[in-house]
Design a protein around this motif. Structure first.
Motif, PDB file in Angstrom:
ATOM      1  N   LYS A   3       0.833  -1.197   0.000  1.00 55.67           N
ATOM      2  CA  LYS A   3       0.000   0.000   0.000  1.00 55.67           C
ATOM      3  C   LYS A   3       0.872   1.253   0.000  1.00 55.67           C
ATOM      4  N   LYS A   4       0.357   2.320  -0.599  1.00 52.88           N
ATOM      5  CA  LYS A   4       1.081   3.588  -0.569  1.00 52.88           C
ATOM      6  C   LYS A   4       0.901   4.236   0.795  1.00 52.88           C
ATOM      7  N   ILE A   5       1.884   5.030   1.185  1.00 53.13           N
ATOM      8  CA  ILE A   5       1.876   5.646   2.512  1.00 53.13           C
ATOM      9  C   ILE A   5       0.656   6.558   2.695  1.00 53.13           C
ATOM     10  N   GLY A   6       0.251   7.233   1.617  1.00 58.70           N
ATOM     11  CA  GLY A   6      -0.907   8.117   1.711  1.00 58.70           C
ATOM     12  C   GLY A   6      -2.170   7.351   2.069  1.00 58.70           C
ATOM     13  N   GLY A  11      -6.302   5.721   6.050  1.00 62.70           N
ATOM     14  CA  GLY A  11      -6.993   4.657   6.762  1.00 62.70           C
ATOM     15  C   GLY A  11      -6.839   4.758   8.263  1.00 62.70           C
ATOM     16  N   LEU A  12      -5.675   5.235   8.716  1.00 57.45           N
ATOM     17  CA  LEU A  12      -5.440   5.381  10.159  1.00 57.45           C
ATOM     18  C   LEU A  12      -6.067   6.646  10.721  1.00 57.45           C
ATOM     19  N   HIS A  52       4.181   4.618  12.735  1.00 51.69           N
ATOM     20  CA  HIS A  52       3.114   3.617  12.708  1.00 51.69           C
ATOM     21  C   HIS A  52       2.749   3.251  11.264  1.00 51.69           C
ATOM     22  N   ALA A  53       2.619   4.254  10.435  1.00 50.58           N
ATOM     23  CA  ALA A  53       2.253   4.021   9.037  1.00 50.58           C
ATOM     24  C   ALA A  53       3.341   3.253   8.290  1.00 50.58           C
ATOM     25  N   LEU A  54       4.599   3.634   8.504  1.00 53.16           N
ATOM     26  CA  LEU A  54       5.712   2.937   7.841  1.00 53.16           C
ATOM     27  C   LEU A  54       5.807   1.487   8.298  1.00 53.16           C
TER      28      LEU A  54
END
Length: 558
Positions: A3-6, A11-12, A52-54
């Motif tokens: 998934k892309k970081i954006g 989503g978060l 968290h996202a990474l």
């Protein structure tokens, strides 16, 4: 598909679509030089949220700063490389290197470590700012790191000077985070400094920590006396000793990874008036075997020594004081003659290095397995060659001599000042002179001297005093001026000097008529034996060691 970081940030709930669009616009205007996450972090995104996202994007677990190492587990990576690529090595275990990454996109840097060191890489993700901050701490002076740890432990309420703590409190002391980190750093620093021993010595007002490097003790740390119970309790807990017993000497062992190396540590404690004095002997399991040449044998000595170690039977003794490298010489000797057609059995205290193809036994006096009792059973195992760690008493000497008489080649050690002294030492133990003369085929005395540092060695002209003391043919000598490579000492590593007495018919005749050590030595020299000092002088001439070192470990030969 990753998934892309954006998408992950949306989503978060950490970002809105308008935020993503604005960040993408900035990215396009800059020609794509910066990544989207970096731009969002600059705009409003918290570092924890980006982390968290990474972690979700690359499926890498997050590691907190509290689990960062107190010392660098591997030393051969430059700090500039680590900072540039936001990498922090965490620990090494079973050829796997755990690494914290601040930017998991930088695959080339991670692959570079993998190919350079041959490790399997296990990745964790951490805040880039935390990695940079911790790298600065690790890169700061070691003294500053140690001082910070001491201050942290001192500030805790667990330190005490009392002598009546119960076992529960002692265990609590040993398991405090600050105490654990402090002891780990002391051991890791000793490994980095190539120390053979760590001495933890309590005094009236402080606790002194000294390292023995290349045979010389150096004072490294001074701790407040209030830390004595905590530090000793931690070491005893690691060594599986009785943590509550402080009136009697104890022995134990620690196995672990310190400074990026698998280390076995023999631990000894003795009670003193100010508390328990602790000595830790470091045995590096990754150290390869040292050959006879690396030990300090030249071509002439190897030729003479091999003439006796390849004999089918007899006794060969290695002599010298504690810490003179006798065991290392025994291992190198066995390695030289080890072959599939020979059965070799050793009995040692302790087994310091594991040797392939050799049966090794460790003595256990508590259950009755001593050198003497073990040796009795070894001779029933149909060995060709036997190595006994040390001849300590008449019983062990008698069994060893009997084994030599019955067709075995025996290697062992004795504590004597020179090679001829071993002969009279055996007879002083009670061994009959005719048994000594019929079984002993050679005695090697040795001492360890420090090598001149190859990085900072300088040539000097020999003074008249040196030439008078050691010989007129000494024209030049070498000295180390001190550098980072040798920790400012001018020396790096050690090498042995030797005195080999081959027991031939002439020496046997002297043994039979109970000649003095002086008579045996004079005759051996006349037959070509090179003394310890003479061997040291040869190494001075070759620029291997210094005059001071040879004079330090040898006696004046009258």
């Amino acid at each position: 598909m990753t998934k892309k970081i954006g998408q992950i940030l949306l989503g978060l709930g950490y970002a809105k679509e308008a935020d993503i669009e604005k960040a993408l616009e900035i990215q396009r205007s800059e020609g794509g030089r910066r990544r989207l996450g970096e731009i969002l972090h600059e705009m409003f995104l918290k570092e924890e949220e980006l982390l968290h996202a990474l972690s979700l994007q690359f499926n890498i677990p997050i590691i907190s700063e509290s689990k960062f190492p107190e010392v660098m587990p591997i030393e051969k990576i430059s700090f500039s490389f680590l900072k540039e690529n936001l990498l922090l090595p965490l620990s090494v275990s079973d050829n796997t290197l755990d690494v914290a990454v601040g930017d998991p996109v930088k695959n080339e840097a991670i692959e570079s470590i993998r190919t350079s060191f041959g490790f399997d890489i296990n990745l964790f993700i951490a805040k880039g700012s935390s990695i940079l901050r911790h790298l600065e701490v690790l890169h700061s002076s070691r003294d500053a790191v140690m001082q910070r740890l001491i201050e942290d432990v001192t500030e805790e309420e667990t330190v005490t000077t009392g002598a009546t703590e119960d076992i529960g409190h002692l265990k609590d002391l040993a398991q405090e985070k600050g105490v654990i980190q402090l002891v780990n750093v002391v051991i890791a620093n000793a490994v980095k400094d190539r120390a053979s021993d760590i001495h933890v010595e309590p005094g009236e007002y402080n606790v002194r920590v000294r390292y023995r490097v290349d045979g010389i003790l150096y004072e490294k740390e001074i701790m407040p006396v209030t830390m004595q119970s905590a530090v000793s309790s931690r070491i005893k807990l690691l060594s599986q000793m009785n943590i509550a017993e402080r009136r009697l000497p104890q022995d134990g062992r620690i196995k672990g990874n310190f400074g990026g190396r698998d280390i076995d540590i023999r631990v000894s404690t003795i009670p003193t008036i100010y508390g328990e004095s602790i000595v830790m002997r470091l045995l590096d399991r990754e150290t390869s075997f040292i050959t006879l040449s690396e030990l300090g044998f030249d071509d002439i000595l190897i030729e003479k020594y091999e003439s006796i170690i390849h004999r089918p039977y007899g006794m060969i003794l290695i002599t010298g004081p504690t810490g003179s490298g006798k065991t290392t010489t025994l291992y190198a000797s066995l390695d030289r003659i080890n072959s599939p057609e020979k059965k070799i059995i050793t009995i040692e205290e302790p087994v310091e290095y594991l040797m392939r193809g050799i049966n090794q036994i460790q003595v256990k006096p508590k259950i009755g397995l001593t050198f003497a009792s073990g040796l009795r059973h070894i001779v029933r195992q149909d060995p060709d060659i036997i190595m006994v760690g040390e001849v300590r008493d008449l019983e062990t000497a008698g069994i060893a001599i009997h084994a030599a008489l019955t067709g075995h080649l025996i290697f062992s050690t004795l504590h004597t000042n020179d090679a001829p002294g071993a002969i009279t030492r055996l007879m002083d133990m009670g061994v009959e002179n005719y048994l000594v003369s019929s079984t002993l085929i050679g005695v090697m005395a040795q001492r360890l001297v420090r090598r001149v540092c190859p990085n900072c060695k300088e040539k000097h002209a020999a003074t008249n005093d040196i030439r008078t003391e050691l010989g007129e043919d000494i024209r030049e000598i070498w000295k180390g001026k001190g550098c980072d490579y040798c920790l400012g000492t001018g020396y790096r590593g050690r090498i042995a000097i030797f005195e080999l007495l081959i027991v031939d018919d002439v020496i046997r005749e002297l043994v039979m008529r109970r000649a003095t050590v002086r008579e045996i030595k004079d005759k051996a020299i006349s037959l070509g034996m090179r003394t310890l000092r003479q061997d040291g002088i040869e190494k001075i001439k070759k620029g291997i060691t210094t005059v001071d070192e040879v004079l330090r470990v040898t006696q004046l030969e009258l």
